[in-house]
Structure formats: C-alpha cells, structure tokens
Motif scaffolding. Structure first.
Motif, mmCIF file in Angstrom:
data_model
loop_
_atom_site.group_PDB
_atom_site.id
_atom_site.type_symbol
_atom_site.label_atom_id
_atom_site.label_comp_id
_atom_site.label_asym_id
_atom_site.label_seq_id
_atom_site.Cartn_x
_atom_site.Cartn_y
_atom_site.Cartn_z
ATOM 1 N N LYS A 40 -1.981 1.662 -10.893
ATOM 2 C CA LYS A 40 -2.867 2.822 -10.761
ATOM 3 C C LYS A 40 -2.060 4.036 -10.345
ATOM 4 N N GLU A 50 0.864 -1.187 0.000
ATOM 5 C CA GLU A 50 0.000 0.000 0.000
ATOM 6 C C GLU A 50 0.890 1.223 0.000
ATOM 7 N N ASP A 63 -8.269 7.804 -5.648
ATOM 8 C CA ASP A 63 -7.593 6.502 -5.729
ATOM 9 C C ASP A 63 -8.037 5.781 -7.015
ATOM 10 N N HIS A 64 -7.327 4.738 -7.371
ATOM 11 C CA HIS A 64 -7.655 3.928 -8.555
ATOM 12 C C HIS A 64 -7.737 4.764 -9.828
HETATM 13 MG MG LIG Z 1 -7.374 -0.332 -1.982
#
Ligand SMILES: [Mg+2]
Ligand SMILES: Nc1ncnc2c1ncn2[C@@H]1O[C@H](COP(=O)(O)OP(=O)(O)OP(=O)(O)O)[C@@H](O)[C@H]1O
Ligand SMILES: [Zn+2]
Length: 154
Positions: free
Chosen positions: A57, A6, A19-20
């Motif tokens: 990502k 992470e 995010d992503h």
């Molecule tokens: Mg996640």
C-alpha cells in the motif's frame, strides 16, 4: 519471532493520514489534494509499504489539514479501499473508509469531446458510478470511463 511492520515516519500532532492507498497511487492522491513541488504543505509519503491486509500500500500523511468531501470522493475513485484517519494531539481521533458515491458531479471530465458537458452550455459533468472495477457512465452521452480515471479528474 514476528516483528510488527509499521511505517515509522515522524508522528504528526494534527492532520490527516490517508492509509491503505492502492500501491502506486500516492502521487495521484497528492495531485488530487493540489500538493505540488511548490506548495508548503508538510507531508510524508510512503510507497509500496507491506501491509498485512492488502499486500502493499501507499500512505500519505499531511500536517494541519483535514480533507474536503470532494477530495475524499476523488480519492475513492482511484483507491476505493483507502482509509482516512484524523489525527489530533498525536492520536487517531477519527477513522473512516472512503466511500464511492453513487453519482459524481463536476468531478470528472467526460472523455467524449462531443458530450454536452464539454461544450459552452452551462452543464456540469455527471456520472453514475458502478462498482467492482470502477466504471463511470456519463448521464448525458452514456460514454463509459473505465481506465485512467485519474487523467479525467477535474
Ligand atoms: Mg493498519
Ligand atoms: N500521530 C501520528 N502521526 C503520524 N501517523 C499516525 C499517527 N497516529 C497514527 N498514525 C498512522 O495512522 C494510521 C492509522 O493508525 P492506527 O493506529 O489506527 O493504525 P491501525 O490500527 O493499523 O489502523 P487500521 O486498522 O485502519 O489499519 C497508521 O498508518 C498509523 O501509522
Ligand atoms: Zn458525456
């Protein structure tokens, strides 16, 4: 043994984590948010981070800012799977996926120079949004934008 992969940048107290983001689109997200080299926004950007769900990502974290609906819609156009996390007091206080609107108005410039939305007439651009590979169809001249949507963002 599996290690939890992470991103570890310094945690923010209040703000937004996008995010992503589709790998390679972080700079375009910053552009949508109006963040340039000369702005004083406190941000962290991670690019090409490995992600269990989507391979790789980008992630953008912005302190002390929540996004406006129009900004979120523009992000959806360039990265339809991005998630918006609202951070309050260091925790995730809200999370939602961006959503492609069915129509986008005054958000994208029609690529047809002769389109009425590109003249002096008081007509703002309006496109119907088709999903899959995203396609934008101008409701005035029927021009379809499929590539480089980011270049046409207003
Ligand atoms: Mg996640
Ligand atoms: N205080 C914080 N400061 C900076 N980033 C944060 C903070 N809290 C969470 N994040 C980041 O926000 C994102 C969402 O956090 P969350 O804990 O919901 O992760 P997740 O369970 O992996 O979420 P998802 O299921 O959406 O992938 C992650 O990228 C995480 O690193
Ligand atoms: Zn048009």
């Amino acid at each position: 043994m599996t290690l939890k992969k992470e991103v570890r940048v310094h945690p923010i107290r209040d703000g937004t984590v996008i995010d992503h983001i589709k790998a390679g689109q972080a700079m375009n997200v910053l552009r949508i948010l109006g963040i340039t080299g000369s702005s004083s926004a406190v941000i962290s950007v991670a690019m090409n981070v490995s992600s269990q769900d989507i391979g790789s990502k980008d992630v953008v974290k912005i302190e002390n800012r929540e996004l406006m609906e129009k900004e979120v819609d523009k992000i959806a156009l360039i990265s339809p799977n991005a998630t918006i996390n609202i951070i309050r007091e260091f925790g995730v206080a809200g999370k939602h996926r961006v959503e492609l609107p069915e129509m986008v108005e005054s958000m994208v410039r029609c690529a047809n120079p002769n389109c009425i939305s590109n003249t002096n007439e008081p007509v703002s651009s309006k496109f119907e949004v088709k999903k899959g590979p995203i396609r934008l169809r101008c409701i005035y001249c029927e021009h379809v934008i499929t590539e480089n949507i980011v270049e046409q963002l207003l």
